[in-house]
Design a protein around this motif. Structure first.
Motif, PDB file in Angstrom:
ATOM      1  N   LEU A 170       0.796  -1.235   0.000  1.00 60.09           N
ATOM      2  CA  LEU A 170       0.000   0.000   0.000  1.00 60.09           C
ATOM      3  C   LEU A 170       0.831   1.288   0.000  1.00 60.09           C
ATOM      4  O   LEU A 170       0.351   2.341   0.390  1.00 60.09           O
ATOM      5  N   VAL A 171       2.075   1.201  -0.476  1.00 58.21           N
ATOM      6  CA  VAL A 171       2.813   2.439  -0.719  1.00 58.21           C
ATOM      7  C   VAL A 171       2.209   3.132  -1.945  1.00 58.21           C
ATOM      8  O   VAL A 171       2.434   4.310  -2.189  1.00 58.21           O
ATOM      9  N   LYS A 172       1.437   2.360  -2.710  1.00 58.91           N
ATOM     10  CA  LYS A 172       0.646   2.912  -3.810  1.00 58.91           C
ATOM     11  C   LYS A 172      -0.818   2.570  -3.540  1.00 58.91           C
ATOM     12  O   LYS A 172      -1.093   1.517  -2.965  1.00 58.91           O
ATOM     13  N   PRO A 173      -1.746   3.454  -3.969  1.00 58.09           N
ATOM     14  CA  PRO A 173      -3.154   3.124  -3.722  1.00 58.09           C
ATOM     15  C   PRO A 173      -3.534   1.821  -4.430  1.00 58.09           C
ATOM     16  O   PRO A 173      -3.232   1.651  -5.612  1.00 58.09           O
ATOM     17  N   MET A 174      -4.135   0.904  -3.688  1.00 60.49           N
ATOM     18  CA  MET A 174      -4.507  -0.383  -4.276  1.00 60.49           C
ATOM     19  C   MET A 174      -5.796  -0.887  -3.634  1.00 60.49           C
ATOM     20  O   MET A 174      -6.062  -0.595  -2.479  1.00 60.49           O
ATOM     21  N   HIS A 175      -6.563  -1.669  -4.377  1.00 62.45           N
ATOM     22  CA  HIS A 175      -7.760  -2.282  -3.799  1.00 62.45           C
ATOM     23  C   HIS A 175      -7.445  -3.713  -3.365  1.00 62.45           C
ATOM     24  O   HIS A 175      -6.404  -4.260  -3.718  1.00 62.45           O
ATOM     25  N   GLY A 176      -8.357  -4.280  -2.576  1.00 60.30           N
ATOM     26  CA  GLY A 176      -8.117  -5.563  -1.922  1.00 60.30           C
ATOM     27  C   GLY A 176      -7.591  -6.671  -2.801  1.00 60.30           C
ATOM     28  O   GLY A 176      -6.562  -7.277  -2.493  1.00 60.30           O
ATOM     29  N   LYS A 232      -8.412   5.071   3.477  1.00 55.41           N
ATOM     30  CA  LYS A 232      -9.136   4.917   2.218  1.00 55.41           C
ATOM     31  C   LYS A 232      -8.909   6.168   1.382  1.00 55.41           C
ATOM     32  O   LYS A 232      -9.069   7.273   1.878  1.00 55.41           O
ATOM     33  N   VAL A 233      -8.496   5.985   0.122  1.00 54.94           N
ATOM     34  CA  VAL A 233      -8.249   7.160  -0.710  1.00 54.94           C
ATOM     35  C   VAL A 233      -9.230   7.265  -1.872  1.00 54.94           C
ATOM     36  O   VAL A 233      -9.394   8.331  -2.459  1.00 54.94           O
ATOM     37  N   LYS A 234      -9.857   6.138  -2.207  1.00 52.05           N
ATOM     38  CA  LYS A 234     -10.785   6.183  -3.330  1.00 52.05           C
ATOM     39  C   LYS A 234     -11.869   5.132  -3.132  1.00 52.05           C
ATOM     40  O   LYS A 234     -11.599   4.021  -2.698  1.00 52.05           O
ATOM     41  N   ASP A 235     -13.108   5.493  -3.435  1.00 55.97           N
ATOM     42  CA  ASP A 235     -14.227   4.582  -3.304  1.00 55.97           C
ATOM     43  C   ASP A 235     -14.842   4.407  -4.682  1.00 55.97           C
ATOM     44  O   ASP A 235     -15.568   5.259  -5.154  1.00 55.97           O
ATOM     45  N   GLU A 236     -14.487   3.309  -5.321  1.00 60.45           N
ATOM     46  CA  GLU A 236     -14.912   3.129  -6.699  1.00 60.45           C
ATOM     47  C   GLU A 236     -15.972   2.038  -6.733  1.00 60.45           C
ATOM     48  O   GLU A 236     -15.680   0.873  -6.486  1.00 60.45           O
ATOM     49  N   GLU A 237     -17.180   2.390  -6.955  1.00 59.62           N
ATOM     50  CA  GLU A 237     -18.295   1.446  -6.987  1.00 59.62           C
ATOM     51  C   GLU A 237     -18.201   0.426  -5.859  1.00 59.62           C
ATOM     52  O   GLU A 237     -18.600   0.690  -4.735  1.00 59.62           O
ATOM     53  N   ARG A 238     -17.650  -0.751  -6.150  1.00 62.44           N
ATOM     54  CA  ARG A 238     -17.565  -1.779  -5.112  1.00 62.44           C
ATOM     55  C   ARG A 238     -16.143  -1.998  -4.621  1.00 62.44           C
ATOM     56  O   ARG A 238     -15.896  -2.892  -3.835  1.00 62.44           O
ATOM     57  N   ARG A 239     -15.217  -1.199  -5.119  1.00 63.83           N
ATOM     58  CA  ARG A 239     -13.831  -1.396  -4.707  1.00 63.83           C
ATOM     59  C   ARG A 239     -13.339  -0.210  -3.896  1.00 63.83           C
ATOM     60  O   ARG A 239     -13.597   0.926  -4.239  1.00 63.83           O
ATOM     61  N   LYS A 240     -12.607  -0.520  -2.835  1.00 61.94           N
ATOM     62  CA  LYS A 240     -12.046   0.543  -2.016  1.00 61.94           C
ATOM     63  C   LYS A 240     -10.535   0.527  -2.172  1.00 61.94           C
ATOM     64  O   LYS A 240      -9.910  -0.519  -2.051  1.00 61.94           O
ATOM     65  N   TYR A 241      -9.969   1.697  -2.404  1.00 60.18           N
ATOM     66  CA  TYR A 241      -8.520   1.809  -2.552  1.00 60.18           C
ATOM     67  C   TYR A 241      -7.933   2.369  -1.264  1.00 60.18           C
ATOM     68  O   TYR A 241      -8.447   3.341  -0.713  1.00 60.18           O
ATOM     69  N   TYR A 242      -6.866   1.750  -0.807  1.00 62.05           N
ATOM     70  CA  TYR A 242      -6.205   2.198   0.427  1.00 62.05           C
ATOM     71  C   TYR A 242      -4.764   2.598   0.152  1.00 62.05           C
ATOM     72  O   TYR A 242      -4.155   2.171  -0.821  1.00 62.05           O
ATOM     73  N   LEU A 243      -4.243   3.441   1.083  1.00 65.02           N
ATOM     74  CA  LEU A 243      -2.863   3.905   0.980  1.00 65.02           C
ATOM     75  C   LEU A 243      -2.262   3.937   2.391  1.00 65.02           C
ATOM     76  O   LEU A 243      -2.952   4.241   3.371  1.00 65.02           O
ATOM     77  N   LEU A 244      -0.955   3.655   2.462  1.00 62.38           N
ATOM     78  CA  LEU A 244      -0.242   3.692   3.734  1.00 62.38           C
ATOM     79  C   LEU A 244      -0.224   5.125   4.266  1.00 62.38           C
ATOM     80  O   LEU A 244      -0.044   6.073   3.505  1.00 62.38           O
TER      81      LEU A 244
END
Lengths: 180, 114
Positions: B24-30, B67-79
């Protein structure tokens, strides 16, 4: 002739018997009964079809999760079909012939946390128990008072038994971890 | 910023948590994180969706990821910065362990040869 009928079964399982439940569903699939729906009071609906090699896995999450969509998306992307939920248990299925990971929990920490969530879910019994006991003081020696006292007793016995069994499971998981 | 004492609370990280934080050094979803962990750990660590969901929830609650982005059903997280502190401390400890372990094994082989 196409077989597409469903059959209903009743079954109860206790909070520490999730693996037994998973195995039972796998066995049902082996015999051609595929879980399609879960309803309250231990009702299971199965589709009758061809025998399949399927893996069933149960997670425990308190319902009313705001991010249920993201949760289910994650499982779907990892190849798990969501069947439904009952009393916090989330039912997932995967075809076991696929060369993919057949587990939803891959370390001891997360397995232990699953059982801890269940103990957390049981905590609601404590205020119910306290309320029942409070009532007894105000209505001594009445039929209702005796019934409430009995209910309170049953609830606290179940609470202690389930917590104890879950604690044993957690302990066993931790010991397994040392052996690995 | 976290104090050294607060950082120690999280150490040692489980293998899964360590790799997830590193991802998660880069925004990524699960699901992307699950694949990333499997690939970059050279198949030594696999993370199932139940485990990943639990780690994400814990890390978010502790504000080590956000959480940095909420895309429809995917959540993106960042450290987060705090997450970075924890990861740095874990790395430091792992480095000490690796160098100590190497030395120990070298001495062990020397003894065998004598």
């Amino acid at each position: 002739m196409k077989q597409s009928q469903t059959t209903r079964k009743y079954r109860w399982f206790l909070p520490w018997q999730d693996e037994l439940e998973e195995n039972w569903l796998c066995q049902m699939a082996n015999e051609g009964f595929h879980l399609v729906e879960l309803k309250s009071f231990g009702r299971y609906y199965f589709r009758c079809g061809e025998p399949e090699e399927a893996i069933y896995r149960l997670d425990y999450q308190n319902s009313s999760k705001k991010d249920k969509n993201a949760y289910l998306q994650l499982f779907a992307e990892s190849g798990w079909e969501y069947i439904g939920a009952r009393s916090g248990w989330q039912y997932f299925r995967k075809n076991s012939t696929l060369e993919e990971l057949g587990e939803i929990f891959t370390d001891t920490t997360s397995k232990v946390e699953k059982y801890q969530r269940q103990i957390g879910g049981l905590i609601i019994f404590i205020p119910i128990y306290v309320l029942l006991m409070m009532n007894i003081d105000y209505s001594p020696k009445t039929v209702i008072g005796e019934i409430l006292k009995f209910l309170g007793f049953v609830i606290i016995v179940i609470f202690i038994m389930v917590s104890f069994k879950l604690a044993i499971r957690i302990d066993r998981l931790k010991k397994q971890n040392i052996k690995q | 910023m976290l104090t050294p004492k607060e950082i120690k609370k999280y150490i040692p990280l489980t293998e899964a948590t360590f790799y997830i934080m590193a991802a998660l050094v880069k925004p990524m979803h699960g699901y992307a994180v699950m694949q990333w962990v499997e690939d970059t750990s050279e198949n030594t660590v696999k993370v199932g969706p139940g485990t990943l969901y639990g780690v994400f929830s814990n890390l978010e609650k502790e504000k080590l990821i956000e959480k940095v982005k909420d895309e429809e059903r995917r959540k993106y997280y960042l450290l987060t910065a705090q997450g970075r502190n924890v990861l740095t401390e874990q790395m430091h400890r792992l480095e000490i362990m690796v160098s100590r372990g190497r030395k120990a094994l070298r001495e062990f082989t020397k003894d065998e040869q004598e």
